[in-house]
Design a protein around this motif. Structure first.
Motif, PDB file in Angstrom:
ATOM      1  N   ARG A 221       0.830  -1.208   0.000  1.00 56.48           N
ATOM      2  CA  ARG A 221       0.000   0.000   0.000  1.00 56.48           C
ATOM      3  C   ARG A 221       0.864   1.258   0.000  1.00 56.48           C
ATOM      4  N   GLN A 222       1.922   1.292   0.811  1.00 58.71           N
ATOM      5  CA  GLN A 222       2.802   2.456   0.825  1.00 58.71           C
ATOM      6  C   GLN A 222       3.504   2.624  -0.509  1.00 58.71           C
ATOM      7  N   GLY A 223       3.926   1.518  -1.109  1.00 61.00           N
ATOM      8  CA  GLY A 223       4.588   1.596  -2.403  1.00 61.00           C
ATOM      9  C   GLY A 223       3.671   2.092  -3.502  1.00 61.00           C
ATOM     10  N   ALA A 224       2.353   1.892  -3.332  1.00 60.95           N
ATOM     11  CA  ALA A 224       1.386   2.329  -4.332  1.00 60.95           C
ATOM     12  C   ALA A 224       1.071   3.815  -4.227  1.00 60.95           C
ATOM     13  N   ILE A 225       1.322   4.436  -3.064  1.00 63.50           N
ATOM     14  CA  ILE A 225       0.986   5.851  -2.890  1.00 63.50           C
ATOM     15  C   ILE A 225       2.211   6.723  -2.660  1.00 63.50           C
ATOM     16  N   SER A 226       3.387   6.122  -2.581  1.00 64.29           N
ATOM     17  CA  SER A 226       4.615   6.890  -2.331  1.00 64.29           C
ATOM     18  C   SER A 226       5.785   6.159  -2.979  1.00 64.29           C
ATOM     19  N   PRO A 227       6.946   6.787  -3.035  1.00 62.75           N
ATOM     20  CA  PRO A 227       8.098   6.127  -3.683  1.00 62.75           C
ATOM     21  C   PRO A 227       8.776   5.062  -2.823  1.00 62.75           C
ATOM     22  N   THR A 228       8.264   4.759  -1.635  1.00 61.40           N
ATOM     23  CA  THR A 228       8.973   3.858  -0.734  1.00 61.40           C
ATOM     24  C   THR A 228       8.150   2.638  -0.383  1.00 61.40           C
ATOM     25  N   ALA A 229       8.853   1.544  -0.100  1.00 63.36           N
ATOM     26  CA  ALA A 229       8.278   0.341   0.494  1.00 63.36           C
ATOM     27  C   ALA A 229       9.044   0.141   1.804  1.00 63.36           C
ATOM     28  N   PRO A 230       8.510   0.631   2.929  1.00 63.40           N
ATOM     29  CA  PRO A 230       9.312   0.818   4.150  1.00 63.40           C
ATOM     30  C   PRO A 230      10.075  -0.414   4.627  1.00 63.40           C
ATOM     31  N   PHE A 231       9.450  -1.570   4.719  1.00 67.34           N
ATOM     32  CA  PHE A 231      10.154  -2.751   5.231  1.00 67.34           C
ATOM     33  C   PHE A 231      11.165  -3.270   4.221  1.00 67.34           C
ATOM     34  N   ARG A 232      10.840  -3.214   2.917  1.00 69.68           N
ATOM     35  CA  ARG A 232      11.774  -3.689   1.901  1.00 69.68           C
ATOM     36  C   ARG A 232      12.979  -2.758   1.790  1.00 69.68           C
ATOM     37  N   ASP A 233      12.747  -1.468   1.906  1.00 68.36           N
ATOM     38  CA  ASP A 233      13.829  -0.504   1.741  1.00 68.36           C
ATOM     39  C   ASP A 233      14.683  -0.368   3.004  1.00 68.36           C
ATOM     40  N   ASP A 234      14.157  -0.811   4.135  1.00 65.67           N
ATOM     41  CA  ASP A 234      14.861  -0.663   5.412  1.00 65.67           C
ATOM     42  C   ASP A 234      14.857  -2.011   6.138  1.00 65.67           C
ATOM     43  N   PRO A 235      15.888  -2.829   5.970  1.00 65.88           N
ATOM     44  CA  PRO A 235      15.894  -4.161   6.586  1.00 65.88           C
ATOM     45  C   PRO A 235      15.915  -4.131   8.113  1.00 65.88           C
ATOM     46  N   ARG A 236      16.193  -2.983   8.731  1.00 59.60           N
ATOM     47  CA  ARG A 236      16.197  -2.879  10.197  1.00 59.60           C
ATOM     48  C   ARG A 236      14.803  -2.616  10.764  1.00 59.60           C
ATOM     49  N   LYS A 237      13.876  -2.231   9.927  1.00 57.08           N
ATOM     50  CA  LYS A 237      12.553  -1.822  10.410  1.00 57.08           C
ATOM     51  C   LYS A 237      11.809  -2.981  11.077  1.00 57.08           C
ATOM     52  N   ARG A 238      11.993  -4.182  10.587  1.00 64.03           N
ATOM     53  CA  ARG A 238      11.309  -5.336  11.171  1.00 64.03           C
ATOM     54  C   ARG A 238      11.704  -5.514  12.633  1.00 64.03           C
ATOM     55  N   GLU A 239      13.013  -5.522  12.896  1.00 65.76           N
ATOM     56  CA  GLU A 239      13.486  -5.695  14.268  1.00 65.76           C
ATOM     57  C   GLU A 239      13.067  -4.523  15.143  1.00 65.76           C
ATOM     58  N   PHE A 240      13.132  -3.312  14.612  1.00 66.69           N
ATOM     59  CA  PHE A 240      12.723  -2.144  15.385  1.00 66.69           C
ATOM     60  C   PHE A 240      11.251  -2.242  15.779  1.00 66.69           C
TER      61      PHE A 240
END
Length: 562
Positions: A221-240
């Motif tokens: 959903r984020q990738g469809a409305i913005s230039p980013t895919a937060p978890f894919r682009d940031d591998p640390r986000k899952r652990e955080f």
């Protein structure tokens, strides 16, 4: 690095790197930080020591800790601004960076204005070519420091935005919405697919079992409305995200489950009397039942029963927030440039955006979204314009191969493709000039999945190599006139293939057609399949070349696309 800033009554101290990390680990400083946040009326969970500790520890290889704090003449902590310095750019950010929805200093009310002035003075001295940008400041943050005659009045820019939220409790709009026929019907449709349940996740272990699915929903959903895919682009986000559940009272996680499968989820911060939307995602496979909206309503009902006052839908993002909200209040973006010319440039940009907002005031949301697309993602906007202009061209017929499933030789089709794999779709990357941007591709994929199309994907080495689609009768999105065909009740459509330049086109095409035809044959009532000729391409004019063992009708049908 530690440094005192001289002052007449109170001092501001700056601590960075190892010295700041030691402060974080000091139980006495932790206690002072927690006590100050508890009495600060505008503090949110993003200024909590627990949030800062989780984020600093996960992102320590990318950011240096930077703390600015003030003590009174009795040594009591009266002000704190938790920041970080990005090591690769030397850019100053609030703790949490873009993952902190509300960015602000905390202080006692009497010392707030003095503290932020002195903190900005010290930052300008130490980082003269940087800037400090805080979004979004809550409405009740003291702003006396920006009064006429104060030294930072003309060196800072404050822009107002609106924050939508739902008031909770007995006889709230949430309770009334759940009683409406449309929402009751949506919930009943979901229940016909299995056991529907709202689950409050209270431990890291519970969330870890579901987080990969939730991350896929969120990224799509984020990738469809913005230039980013937060978890894919940031591998640390899952652990955080998981680590936040280790901090009691910091985060509220809830999931809407269908049997044992999550179809919507929210992992959001808990602040004074309210919960915010945070990592909020939902399944596109139940689009007609609006699982995301249903989760928001059920979450609001649950929180209201727990005594919380509001559900914060947060600024920006999808239009559903404005549609669902029953109240809004102001929040602010503060930008302080420590370099004079950069400040003038920032001021010019702010003036332009303010003029644009005034011009759009009272306009429909669709108009505002069109302007946003023109300014920030023209590829999608121009693509939509091209679709509309195509209607003005001379009528064009598309050709389709028609396959009578009764003539198909029985056998086991190849099953090398994943069906409706969001993880695969998120691996798409544009490689050629003619390829869609990632945002355009994911927006396209999201709308198709919501409309009921099936995706067939194949990936290798972290790249999407192939993607094609199957449409059933009664399904589909009419917003793409160049790809729509009227389907008879007994017919499926196979269409629109993406092939990675490095893929073996003929092998993948053959396997894809074989698997999709086999799946179509299993759908009750389906007797025929149409294959869009353009998806096969001029290199393979004969369908028989691709599917040996399938006796197709000799006449290819043509239909007008409108």
């Amino acid at each position: 690095m530690e440094q005192f800033f001289p002052a007449t009554t109170m001092s501001v101290k700056l601590s960075r790197g190892i010295a700041a990390e030691k402060l974080l680990e000091d139980p006495a400083f932790q206690s002072e930080w927690i006590d100050l946040a508890a009495v600060c009326p505008w503090a949110t969970s993003f200024q909590a020591w627990e949030f800062a500790d989780a984020w600093y520890s996960v992102y320590k290889d990318l950011y240096d800790v930077l703390l600015l704090f003030q003590r009174d003449d009795k040594g009591r902590l009266t002000g704190l601004l938790p920041l970080a310095v990005e090591l690769s750019t030397n850019q100053i950010v609030h703790v949490g960076a873009h993952q902190a929805e509300y960015q602000v200093w905390i202080a006692s009310e009497s010392s707030s204005d003095d503290f932020i002035e002195r903190a900005l003075d010290l930052l300008k001295e130490q980082y003269p070519r940087q800037r400090l940008k805080l979004r979004y400041l809550p409405a009740n943050v003291p702003q006396g420091w920006r009064s006429p005659g104060r030294r930072w009045r003309h060196s800072s820019i404050l822009q107002e935005y609106r924050r939508p939220y739902l008031v909770l409790g007995v006889d709230s709009s949430v309770e009334r919405s759940l009683k409406k026929r449309g929402n009751r019907n949506r919930i009943n449709r979901l229940k016909r697919n299995g056991t529907l349940s709202f689950v409050h996740i209270q431990s890291r272990a519970e969330l870890e079992r579901l987080i990969d699915t939730v991350a896929d929903f969120y990224d799509l959903r984020q990738g469809a409305i913005s230039p980013t895919a937060p978890f894919r682009d940031d591998p640390r986000k899952r652990e955080f995200t998981l680590r936040l559940l280790d901090k009691p009272g910091l985060t509220h996680a809830s999931v809407l489950m269908l049997d044992d499968v999550p179809i919507a989820a929210n992992i959001g911060p808990i602040s004074h009397g309210f919960v915010s939307l945070g990592v909020f995602g939902y399944s596109p496979f139940y689009g007609e039942s609006s699982p995301g909206r249903m989760l928001i309503l059920l979450l609001g009902q649950y929180l209201g029963n727990c005594g919380l006052q509001q559900l914060d839908l947060t600024s920006g993002g999808d239009s559903y927030k404005d549609e669902m909200a029953d109240h809004t209040d102001p929040v602010y973006v503060l930008s302080v440039q420590f370099h004079r010319f950069a400040h003038f440039r920032e001021m010019g940009k702010a003036v332009f955006l303010n003029v644009l907002k005034r011009c759009l005031n009272g306009k429909s949301r669709s108009t505002a979204l069109k302007v946003r697309d023109v300014l920030f993602d023209p590829v999608i906007y121009l693509g939509n314009v091209a679709n509309r202009l195509s209607l003005l061209r001379p009528r064009k017929y598309k050709k389709y191969y028609e396959i009578d499933l009764a003539t198909v030789t029985s056998g086991s089709p190849e099953t090398v493709f994943q069906v409706n794999s969001i993880s695969d779709l998120l691996l798409y990357r544009p490689l050629r000039k003619q390829d869609l941007s990632r945002r355009a591709f994911l927006d396209y994929a999201w709308r198709r999945l919501e409309a009921g199309d099936r995706s067939y994907t194949y990936s290798e080495n972290g790249m999407l190599m192939y993607c094609a689609w199957l449409r059933q009768p009664g399904k589909g999105d009419s917003s793409n006139p160049g790809s729509v065909v009227e389907l008879l009740p007994n017919t499926c459509l196979l269409w629109d293939s993406y092939i990675h330049p490095g893929a073996h086109r003929q092998d993948l095409m053959r396997a894809s057609l074989s698997q999709r035809i086999g799946d179509a044959a299993k759908i009750p009532g389906i007797e025929k399949v149409l294959v869009e000729a353009e998806t096969i391409g001029p290199r393979f004019p004969s369908h028989a070349d691709l599917l040996s063992g399938i006796n197709r009708t000799t006449a290819a049908s043509s239909r007008l696309v409108a």
